[in-house]
Design an enzyme around this catalytic site. Structure first.
Site, PDB file in Angstrom:
ATOM      1  N   GLY A  10      -5.102 -22.292   8.992  1.00 13.49           N
ATOM      2  CA  GLY A  10      -6.385 -22.130   8.317  1.00 13.49           C
ATOM      3  C   GLY A  10      -6.255 -22.104   6.807  1.00 13.49           C
ATOM      4  O   GLY A  10      -5.163 -21.966   6.241  1.00 13.49           O
ATOM      5  N   ALA A  60      -9.509 -16.836  13.469  1.00 11.83           N
ATOM      6  CA  ALA A  60     -10.806 -16.559  14.103  1.00 11.83           C
ATOM      7  C   ALA A  60     -11.362 -17.822  14.738  1.00 11.83           C
ATOM      8  O   ALA A  60     -10.906 -18.935  14.450  1.00 11.83           O
ATOM      9  CB  ALA A  60     -11.795 -16.010  13.069  1.00 11.83           C
ATOM     10  N   THR A  62     -14.203 -20.121  14.376  1.00 12.88           N
ATOM     11  CA  THR A  62     -15.090 -20.356  13.231  1.00 12.88           C
ATOM     12  C   THR A  62     -16.084 -21.499  13.426  1.00 12.88           C
ATOM     13  O   THR A  62     -16.806 -21.841  12.489  1.00 12.88           O
ATOM     14  CB  THR A  62     -14.263 -20.638  11.965  1.00 12.88           C
ATOM     15  OG1 THR A  62     -13.409 -21.768  12.197  1.00 12.88           O
ATOM     16  CG2 THR A  62     -13.418 -19.428  11.591  1.00 12.88           C
ATOM     17  N   THR A 101     -16.998 -11.604   7.647  1.00 12.52           N
ATOM     18  CA  THR A 101     -17.902 -12.629   7.144  1.00 12.52           C
ATOM     19  C   THR A 101     -19.255 -12.078   6.716  1.00 12.52           C
ATOM     20  O   THR A 101     -19.690 -11.016   7.197  1.00 12.52           O
ATOM     21  CB  THR A 101     -18.138 -13.694   8.244  1.00 12.52           C
ATOM     22  OG1 THR A 101     -19.134 -14.640   7.828  1.00 12.52           O
ATOM     23  CG2 THR A 101     -18.625 -13.047   9.526  1.00 12.52           C
ATOM     24  N   ASP A 102     -19.907 -12.820   5.843  1.00 10.77           N
ATOM     25  CA  ASP A 102     -21.286 -12.520   5.451  1.00 10.77           C
ATOM     26  C   ASP A 102     -22.255 -12.677   6.608  1.00 10.77           C
ATOM     27  O   ASP A 102     -23.364 -12.138   6.578  1.00 10.77           O
ATOM     28  CB  ASP A 102     -21.712 -13.450   4.308  1.00 10.77           C
ATOM     29  CG  ASP A 102     -21.547 -14.923   4.671  1.00 10.77           C
ATOM     30  OD1 ASP A 102     -20.411 -15.337   4.978  1.00 10.77           O
ATOM     31  OD2 ASP A 102     -22.546 -15.676   4.647  1.00 10.77           O
ATOM     32  N   TYR A 125     -21.698 -16.355  16.394  1.00 11.81           N
ATOM     33  CA  TYR A 125     -20.538 -16.175  15.523  1.00 11.81           C
ATOM     34  C   TYR A 125     -20.613 -14.845  14.771  1.00 11.81           C
ATOM     35  O   TYR A 125     -19.659 -14.062  14.754  1.00 11.81           O
ATOM     36  CB  TYR A 125     -20.444 -17.344  14.546  1.00 11.81           C
ATOM     37  CG  TYR A 125     -19.438 -17.130  13.439  1.00 11.81           C
ATOM     38  CD1 TYR A 125     -18.070 -17.174  13.707  1.00 11.81           C
ATOM     39  CD2 TYR A 125     -19.846 -16.891  12.131  1.00 11.81           C
ATOM     40  CE1 TYR A 125     -17.142 -16.970  12.697  1.00 11.81           C
ATOM     41  CE2 TYR A 125     -18.927 -16.686  11.120  1.00 11.81           C
ATOM     42  CZ  TYR A 125     -17.573 -16.729  11.403  1.00 11.81           C
ATOM     43  OH  TYR A 125     -16.668 -16.520  10.400  1.00 11.81           O
ATOM     44  N   LYS A 129     -18.111 -11.579  15.162  1.00 14.95           N
ATOM     45  CA  LYS A 129     -17.359 -11.070  14.008  1.00 14.95           C
ATOM     46  C   LYS A 129     -17.696  -9.594  13.758  1.00 14.95           C
ATOM     47  O   LYS A 129     -16.818  -8.809  13.406  1.00 14.95           O
ATOM     48  CB  LYS A 129     -17.645 -11.905  12.767  1.00 14.95           C
ATOM     49  CG  LYS A 129     -17.060 -13.307  12.805  1.00 14.95           C
ATOM     50  CD  LYS A 129     -15.529 -13.297  12.848  1.00 14.95           C
ATOM     51  CE  LYS A 129     -14.925 -12.849  11.528  1.00 14.95           C
ATOM     52  NZ  LYS A 129     -13.430 -12.899  11.554  1.00 14.95           N
TER      53      LYS A 129
END
Length: 296
Positions: A10, A60, A62, A101-102, A125, A129
Site C-alpha cells: 500500500g 485494510a 479499501t 479514516t475520515d 467501509y 473502519k
C-alpha cells in the site's frame, strides 16, 4: 526499535519502508502469505515470532464501493483483524498504532471535525473502519488511532496518479465539487507514524494514547484538487486539462461519501508537536517525484 507493519504494497507501507531506512527503525512489513487479514487467527504466530516493540496496523480493505457488496469480508479485514492485533499487542504489553479514516464521520458538520465529535459512517467501509477503532480501543488502552483522509503518493493508484493518467487521453474531466476534505501525503503520514511509534515506545504517558487526526493542512474539494494537479503538471510541461465541477449526484457510486471530510489536526500538533505540511506544498513534492521540477 522493531516495528511490525501490516501490509506490503500500500501507499503508506511503501512510504514507511522509505522513511524507516532514514529514521533508523527496523521495519518488518508482513502480509500474504505470512498473514491473511481475512483470517485473523493467522496473525498471532508471526507477530509472536517477530517480537516487535510496536505494531502499526495499516493494511485494510479499501475498495469503498465494492465493500457495499462484500460487507462481511470488509468487516473481518477492517474491524476484526485490527481487534485481533490489539489483543496480541495487549498480551505482549506493547503499543499499537492503527490507521483509520475520515469516513467514520457522517460529513454533515458545518466546521472541521475534532476527535471528540460523534461518528456516524455513511457506508460499509466507514462502518467497518469504525468497528476497527472500537475493537482496538476495547482490547488495549495502549493504542493510538490516527484518522487520515484523501491519501495520495507518487506511487500506487490514487487521485493524483489517476488524474495524471486521464490527462494522457482526455482534454476535459468532470470532478465532484461538493465534497470537501484535506488531501494527505503518504510520505508525511509515514514520517508521523514513525515519530508517534518512537514516542509511545519510550513514554507510557496516557496523553500520548487515544484518537488523533492526521491530515494535511488546509482544505479543498476534489474538483479544486484536480485543478491544482493539472496546473502543477502544466508547469512541468504537461498538457492542460479543463476541470468541469459537478455535484456528487451527477457521479453515481455504490457507496455514499461524506460531504465534509475536513478534520482538525490541532490535537496531534499539541500533544506530539506534529503538523503536516499544507496540502499544496505536499502536492508539489509529489508532482516533482512523478514528473520533475517545474520549468523556468
Amino acid at each position: 526499535m522493531r516495528i511490525v507493519v501490516t501490509g506490503k504494497t500500500g501507499q503508506v507501507v511503501q512510504a514507511l519502508r522509505a522513511a524507516g531506512e532514514t529514521a533508523g527503525a527496523e521495519l518488518v512489513c508482513i502480509g500474504r502469505p505470512e498473514i491473511d487479514l481475512s483470517q485473523p487467527l493467522t496473525l498471532e504466530a508471526p507477530i509472536r515470532a517477530l517480537r516487535p516493540d510496536v505494531i502499526v496496523s495499516v493494511a485494510a480493505y479499501t475498495a469503498v464501493d465494492k465493500a457495499e457488496d462484500e460487507a462481511q469480508l470488509a468487516q473481518v479485514v477492517n474491524g476484526d483483524a485490527p481487534g485481533a492485533l490489539a489483543r496480541i499487542a495487549a498480551e505482549r504489553n506493547i503499543p499499537i498504532l492503527h490507521l483509520s479514516t475520515d469516513y467514520v464521520f457522517p460529513g454533515d458538520k458545518a466546521g472541521v471535525y475534532v476527535e471528540t465529535d460523534a461518528t456516524g459512517p455513511l457506508n460499509v467501509y466507514g462502518r467497518t473502519k469504525l468497528s476497527g477503532e472500537q475493537q482496538v480501543a476495547r482490547a488495549t488502552a495502549n493504542h493510538v488511532i490516527l484518522r487520515t483522509s484523501w491519501v495520495y503518493a507518487p506511487y500506487g493508484r490514487n487521485f493524483v496518479t489517476t488524474m495524471l493518467g486521464l490527462a494522457d487521453t482526455l482534454d476535459e474531466v468532470r470532478v465532484v465539487a461538493d465534497q470537501q476534505g484535506c488531501p494527505t501525503y503518504a510520505p508525511e503520514i509515514a514520517n508521523a507514524l514513525l515519530v508517534v511509534a518512537r514516542r509511545v515506545v519510550d513514554d507510557g504517558s496516557p496523553e500520548l494514547r487515544g484518537v488523533f487526526h492526521l491530515t494535511g493542512q488546509g482544505e479543498t474539494s476534489w474538483a479544486s484538487f484536480a485543478e491544482a494537479i493539472f496546473a502543477g503538471s502544466v508547469a512541468r510541461g504537461g498538457k492542460a486539462v479543463t476541470v468541469h465541477p459537478i455535484a456528487s449526484a451527477d457521479y453515481p457510486a455504490a457507496a455514499r461519501r461524506p460531504t465534509n471530510s475536513r478534520m482538525s489536526g490541532e490535537k496531534l500538533s499539541k500533544i506530539y508537536d506534529l503538523r503536516l505540511n499544507p496540502w499544496h506544498l505536499s502536492l508539489d513534492d509529489c508532482l516533482t517525484r512523478l514528473i520533475g521540477l517545474p520549468r523556468g
